[in-house]
Structure formats: structure tokens, C-alpha cells
Design a protein around this motif. Structure first.
Motif, PDB file in Angstrom:
ATOM      1  N   GLN A  58      51.592  -7.993   9.489  1.00 53.25           N
ATOM      2  CA  GLN A  58      52.485  -9.124   9.293  1.00 53.25           C
ATOM      3  C   GLN A  58      53.913  -8.578   9.305  1.00 53.25           C
ATOM      4  O   GLN A  58      54.142  -7.419   8.968  1.00 53.25           O
ATOM      5  N   TRP A  59      54.876  -9.434   9.658  1.00 56.64           N
ATOM      6  CA  TRP A  59      56.176  -8.879  10.029  1.00 56.64           C
ATOM      7  C   TRP A  59      57.342  -9.449   9.233  1.00 56.64           C
ATOM      8  O   TRP A  59      58.503  -9.214   9.586  1.00 56.64           O
ATOM      9  N   ASP A  60      57.091 -10.170   8.153  1.00 54.16           N
ATOM     10  CA  ASP A  60      58.215 -10.590   7.322  1.00 54.16           C
ATOM     11  C   ASP A  60      58.694  -9.392   6.496  1.00 54.16           C
ATOM     12  O   ASP A  60      57.945  -8.453   6.234  1.00 54.16           O
ATOM     13  N   THR A  61      59.944  -9.437   6.085  1.00 56.09           N
ATOM     14  CA  THR A  61      60.559  -8.284   5.425  1.00 56.09           C
ATOM     15  C   THR A  61      59.852  -7.860   4.136  1.00 56.09           C
ATOM     16  O   THR A  61      59.595  -6.664   3.948  1.00 56.09           O
ATOM     17  N   PRO A  62      59.529  -8.778   3.198  1.00 59.36           N
ATOM     18  CA  PRO A  62      58.838  -8.321   1.979  1.00 59.36           C
ATOM     19  C   PRO A  62      57.520  -7.609   2.274  1.00 59.36           C
ATOM     20  O   PRO A  62      57.183  -6.621   1.611  1.00 59.36           O
ATOM     21  N   TRP A  63      56.786  -8.094   3.276  1.00 61.28           N
ATOM     22  CA  TRP A  63      55.511  -7.452   3.613  1.00 61.28           C
ATOM     23  C   TRP A  63      55.746  -6.032   4.119  1.00 61.28           C
ATOM     24  O   TRP A  63      55.065  -5.082   3.709  1.00 61.28           O
ATOM     25  N   LEU A  64      56.730  -5.853   4.982  1.00 62.95           N
ATOM     26  CA  LEU A  64      57.035  -4.531   5.514  1.00 62.95           C
ATOM     27  C   LEU A  64      57.554  -3.606   4.418  1.00 62.95           C
ATOM     28  O   LEU A  64      57.242  -2.412   4.399  1.00 62.95           O
TER      29      LEU A  64
END
Length: 204
Positions: free
Chosen positions: A90-96
Motif C-alpha cells: 500500500q502506498w499512503d505515507t503512514p503505511w510506508l
């Protein structure tokens, strides 16, 4: 200046700077505790969304069933959101950011806490560092340094994971994913952190 402020310091007493540092340290611990309680409450709501019973959640969280029931009641009595997507990519900032955190912890443990990122990881665990853009950039630099300087001691999968995370953080998606209402940034970081660690250790 008031009369109290103009009094000379008592010999042997703490200086104002010493008192400030002590209180700042206490405030960090208190803040970390409050944030962790909030995160746990959100995770309970998440587990309920997976259809887990209160008894099951209470056992896993080492809480009483009434305490879990109280937390769930705070989340409202309406329909719960659908279970969150827990896929690794997944590529949203919090996930990264959560994946980066998990990778850094794996590096630190693999290198027996001698990694350059160890102090930063410890500060995150104690609530002394938040996921600000500046702190995330610092963690990225430290992780990259460990991967370069200690590459013979680290699995190639660590470098692959970092390259993927780094690309995602450098070029965020034009259209961020639509997240469930309960999916706070803290929850997503915590989930991604766990999933990344499990994947790197071969348990996922």
C-alpha cells in the motif's frame, strides 16, 4: 520582574535548566502513554471490525472483558466499517512510514543494537520521536547508511524493502487511497510496522 523571580537560587538546589529537562522528560513519558492508550483503543475498534469477539480481544490485549466493552462503546453503536485492507503493498505515507519503522527495527536487532538507526528506533518506541517529515528523513538516512556500511551482515531483502519504501515516499500516489474512518495514521503505521517485520522475518 517579581520578587519571587529575583530571589537568588538556593545553594545546592536544581537550576531552572535542570528542572526544565526533568519535566520535559516526564512530559514525554506522559504523552507517550496517552498516545499509546489512544492507539490501543483504536486497535480494539479495528479488531471488532474483523468480527472478533470481546472475549477474544480482551485475552489478546490482556484486558478485562468489561474494559474492552467500554472501549468499544466509545466507538459508537453504528455500523462498523468494513475490515481494513492489510495487504503489504500500500502506498499512503503512514503505511510506508510504518514499513520503514519495521525495517529499521529488524536492522537494529540483526546488528545486535549496533546499527546507526538503533537510537532513533528506541526513541520512537519510547514516544520521544514522532513521525514528522524531518524525523522520517533522518530515519531514512540512518537506515540507508546501515544498509550500505553493513551490507555484508544484512539480508538482501532488507535493501529491496528499503528501495521500495523509499520510492513510495519520494513519489507519493497522485490519488491517495480512501481509508476507513477509523484508520488513523497511527493505526496504519502500527499495522504496517508489524506486517513488514513479519515479512522480513519470514513469518508472514
Amino acid at each position: 520582574m517579581t520578587g519571587e523571580e529575583s530571589k537568588p537560587p538556593i545553594p545546592g538546589a536544581l537550576t531552572e535548566e535542570q528542572a526544565e529537562r526533568m519535566l520535559a522528560g516526564m512530559n514525554e513519558v506522559i504523552r507517550a502513554g496517552e498516545e499509546m492508550r489512544k492507539l490501543r483503543a483504536e486497535m480494539i475498534q479495528l479488531f471488532a471490525g474483523f468480527g472478533w469477539t470481546q472475549d477474544r480481544i480482551a485475552r489478546l490485549a490482556d484486558m478485562s472483558q468489561p474494559a474492552v466493552s467500554k472501549q468499544m462503546a466509545k466507538g459508537g453503536t453504528g455500523d462498523r466499517p468494513p475490515p481494513m485492507d492489510l495487504s503489504h503493498d500500500q502506498w499512503d505515507t503512514p503505511w510506508l512510514e510504518g514499513r520503514l519503522w519495521g525495517l529499521a527495527e529488524e536492522i537494529s536487532e540483526t546488528l545486535d543494537d549496533t546499527a546507526r538507526c538503533t537510537r532513533h528506533v528506541d526513541a520512537i518506541a519510547r514516544g520521544k520521536k514522532r513521525f514528522t517529515p524531518q524525523n522520517v528523513d533522518e530515519l531514512r538516512r540512518l537506515v540507508e547508511a546501515d544498509l550500505m556500511l553493513r551490507r555484508t551482515q544484512l539480508p538482501g531483502s532488507y535493501r529491496d524493502a528499503y528501495d521500495e519504501i523509499s520510492r513510495g515516499l519520494d513519489v507519493p500516489p497522485k490519488t491517495p487511497p480512501t481509508l476507513p474512518a477509523t484508520a488513523s495514521a497511527s493505526v496504519r503505521r502500527a499495522l504496517a510496522h508489524r506486517i513488514q517485520r513479519d515479512r522480513l522475518s519470514g513469518e508472514a
